[in-house]
Design an enzyme around this catalytic site. Structure first.
Site, short mmCIF file in Angstrom:
data_model
loop_
_atom_site.label_atom_id
_atom_site.label_comp_id
_atom_site.label_asym_id
_atom_site.label_seq_id
_atom_site.Cartn_x
_atom_site.Cartn_y
_atom_site.Cartn_z
N GLY A 184 37.44 -37.13 -32.03
CA GLY A 184 38.77 -36.97 -31.77
C GLY A 184 39.56 -38.12 -31.40
CG PHE A 185 39.87 -42.18 -28.78
CD1 PHE A 185 39.68 -42.24 -27.52
CD2 PHE A 185 40.73 -43.17 -29.27
CE1 PHE A 185 40.19 -42.91 -26.83
CE2 PHE A 185 41.22 -44.01 -28.17
CZ PHE A 185 41.15 -43.98 -26.98
CB SER B 95 31.25 -38.22 -33.98
OG SER B 95 30.81 -37.21 -32.94
N PRO B 96 32.88 -38.20 -37.15
CG PRO B 96 33.60 -37.01 -39.06
CD PRO B 96 32.84 -36.86 -37.90
CG LEU B 97 37.77 -37.15 -37.41
CD1 LEU B 97 38.53 -35.79 -37.25
CD2 LEU B 97 38.54 -37.90 -38.49
N GLY B 98 35.55 -40.00 -34.11
CA GLY B 98 35.37 -40.60 -33.05
C GLY B 98 35.48 -39.63 -31.91
CE1 TYR C 202 24.95 -29.87 -31.07
CE2 TYR C 202 25.66 -28.27 -32.98
CZ TYR C 202 25.16 -29.58 -32.64
OH TYR C 202 25.10 -30.74 -33.18
CG HIS D 99 19.57 -32.04 -32.42
ND1 HIS D 99 20.22 -31.05 -31.74
CD2 HIS D 99 20.56 -33.18 -32.51
CE1 HIS D 99 21.56 -31.14 -31.63
NE2 HIS D 99 21.71 -32.59 -31.90
#
Length: 325
Positions: free
Chosen positions: A208-209, A203-206, A56, A124
């Site tokens: 941000g989508f 990415s549990p919120l897709g 990152y 990773h």
């Protein structure tokens, strides 16, 4: 906040992904002071699992997390990742989980994080050129030496998970899992439960989508990796707006935000799951942590289980090739 067990590692059931503070998303790296406030606020709210990786930036996110944790290191379970940078000559973007590279990588992460141990150290992505047994053997030596406490895998396939766990107990698998990415459900989750391995969805919120806040790709700058993600481009983007709207409808019924509903759905999937929603803002962090208090009914969970499937793969072609080995 309620806690869960990732094998024998106790963590608060909502963690914090730090990647977007420095890398990959619009505005990353623009306000380190707010990012550090966000990490401090997370700890104050009971978040314990803080997640970063050497790739990152590269490197700068680990340095940021290290600065944020000065004086508070013992309050958190610190996770980072290796294997997407070859320190033996090829540099960032080259998969390298050879024992020699593992040794170099861990020393760099320890220095940048300003710590004497890493609580959860993930491979990773699976390196197809290095037998997983060799990689886990090297990690097991680091456990014995006290440089790392627990071993994790990220986006590994079921065969690799089983082989790795036969060498040394694997504490957690980190893979993408959310209302619109259900890939782990048929095979991976049952295997993790068979072997006693915890699950850390990223990415549990897709990306941000699923928050409903993204209505146009014009909201992204050129550095934002979502601009090349198949679910955020062309006709797929327009189709996927319907999913965000469906989540918003259920959120209104629940009396919560769409983000909280998306996280609460994951939390309802088991007491061995600890999602790591990422944010660089205190307000979003507080919203995400609020999901701990959201209780979904069986009917609401069923509705969420049956959302319209997403259009497009959840990574671009090059990234998809690194998943599930």
């Amino acid at each position: 906040m309620k806690h869960v067990q990732l094998r024998d590692l106790d963590v608060a059931r909502i963690g914090l992904g730090a990647m977007g503070m420095s890398f990959a998303f619009t505005g990353a790296g623009s306000d380190d002071a707010e990012s550090i406030r966000t990490i401090h606020r997370a700890i104050d709210l009971g978040v314990t699992l803080i997640d970063t990786a050497e790739i990152y930036g590269p490197y700068i996110n680990e340095e940021l997390v290290g600065r944020a944790l000065k004086g508070r290191r013992d309050d958190v379970v610190l996770a980072t990742k290796f294997g997407m940078i070859s320190h033996t000559g090829s540099g960032p973007g080259t998969l390298d989980s050879s024992p020699a590279n593992v040794r170099i990588a861990v020393e760099g992460s320890l220095k940048r994080l300003d710590t004497d141990r890493i609580d959860l150290y993930y491979q990773h992505r699976v390196d197809p050129t290095t037998p997983i047994e060799d990689t886990i053997g090297a990690l097991a030596e680091l456990v014995t030496e006290g440089k790392i406490r627990h071993i994790g895998l990220s986006e590994a396939g079921v065969g690799t998970i089983r082989r790795a766990n036969a060498v040394h107990p694997i504490t957690a698998l980190q893979s993408e899992y959310s209302l619109w990415t259900r890939d782990p459900e048929p095979e991976t989750l049952p295997l993790l439960r068979e072997l006693g391995i915890g699950f850390v969805p990223y990415s549990p919120l897709g990306k941000g989508f699923l928050t409903g806040a993204i209505r146009s790709i014009d909201q992204f700058d050129k550095s934002d990796f979502r601009a090349t993600n198949p679910r955020f481009t062309g006709e797929n983007f327009q189709r996927n707006l319907a999913i965000a709207d469906e989540v918003a409808t259920i959120a209104t019924e629940v009396g919560a935000t769409p983000a909280q509903v998306a996280i609460a759905w994951l939390l309802a999937k088991g007491d061995d799951i600890a999602p790591i929603p990422g944010t660089k803002r205190v307000t979003r962090l507080e919203e995400n942590v609020g999901a701990d208090a959201v209780e979904l009914t069986a009917e609401q969970i069923a509705k969420l289980d049956n959302l319209t499937p997403a259009s497009g793969e959840h990574h671009n072609e090059a990234q998809m090739e690194m998943i599930g080995r």
